[in-house]
Design a protein around this motif. Sequence first.
Motif, mmCIF file in Angstrom:
data_model
loop_
_atom_site.group_PDB
_atom_site.id
_atom_site.type_symbol
_atom_site.label_atom_id
_atom_site.label_comp_id
_atom_site.label_asym_id
_atom_site.label_seq_id
_atom_site.Cartn_x
_atom_site.Cartn_y
_atom_site.Cartn_z
ATOM 1 N N ARG A 178 -56.147 -39.378 53.789
ATOM 2 C CA ARG A 178 -57.038 -40.199 52.957
ATOM 3 C C ARG A 178 -56.809 -41.693 53.192
ATOM 4 N N LYS A 179 -55.563 -42.084 53.359
ATOM 5 C CA LYS A 179 -55.265 -43.505 53.592
ATOM 6 C C LYS A 179 -55.738 -43.938 54.977
ATOM 7 N N VAL A 180 -55.498 -43.113 55.969
ATOM 8 C CA VAL A 180 -55.958 -43.425 57.326
ATOM 9 C C VAL A 180 -57.480 -43.529 57.344
ATOM 10 N N ALA A 181 -58.137 -42.576 56.721
ATOM 11 C CA ALA A 181 -59.605 -42.599 56.664
ATOM 12 C C ALA A 181 -60.097 -43.842 55.922
ATOM 13 N N ALA A 182 -59.390 -44.242 54.866
ATOM 14 C CA ALA A 182 -59.790 -45.428 54.104
ATOM 15 C C ALA A 182 -59.702 -46.690 54.952
ATOM 16 N N VAL A 183 -58.658 -46.811 55.762
ATOM 17 C CA VAL A 183 -58.533 -47.995 56.621
ATOM 18 C C VAL A 183 -59.723 -48.062 57.581
ATOM 19 N N ILE A 184 -60.085 -46.935 58.161
ATOM 20 C CA ILE A 184 -61.211 -46.903 59.112
ATOM 21 C C ILE A 184 -62.531 -47.161 58.377
ATOM 22 N N THR A 185 -62.736 -46.514 57.261
ATOM 23 C CA THR A 185 -63.947 -46.729 56.462
ATOM 24 C C THR A 185 -64.064 -48.192 56.050
#
Length: 187
Positions: free
Chosen positions: A97-104
């Motif tokens: 979720r954190k990795v996806a948030a950085v990309i988003t």
Amino acid sequence: MNQLELARAKDFWPNRTPELRHYYDTEWGQPSHDDRYLFELLVLEIMAAGLSWQLALRKRAGIGAAFADLNVDRIAAMGPAEVDGLLQDERIMRNRRKVAAVITNARALQTLIAEWGTLDAYVWHFTGGCQQVGHWQDYHDLPQRSPLADTVSQDMKRRGFTFVGPVIMHNYLQGAGVIDNRVVVTG
């Protein structure tokens, strides 16, 4: 509590480690207008969520390196293969979720920059370019969120950002120096 007692208070977060003290003394609350730094703080806040700021500082260099030296366009272009690689990278907090948030958020930031020109212009427009300074007598009274952070959080979510709740945004705005909540003890 006087200044000496505050400086010795073990539960006051900057006093927990030399790393935290250095960050507090040299970065925290200092007004920043550097887009790269402002984005780095956002990434670090996301990575630190639910953990500790000390851990984020310890992994800071690795987080930057793992996320394309915090190049917004390169992060925004990351796909499933890069995400899988990041989830194996011990230099970061390996949370999907954190990795996806950085990309988003990198993608949302591209759109924001197209509208505002810079992240700096956007972040500081909420206060008319002026730092909000709060002086507190006791560090136990420091707020965990603020009306400003609530406003910024809502606006960023509307713009497609994730992991930008009011508490994270309050911490972010303090780190960026938009809000400076120093403890000032007199007497």
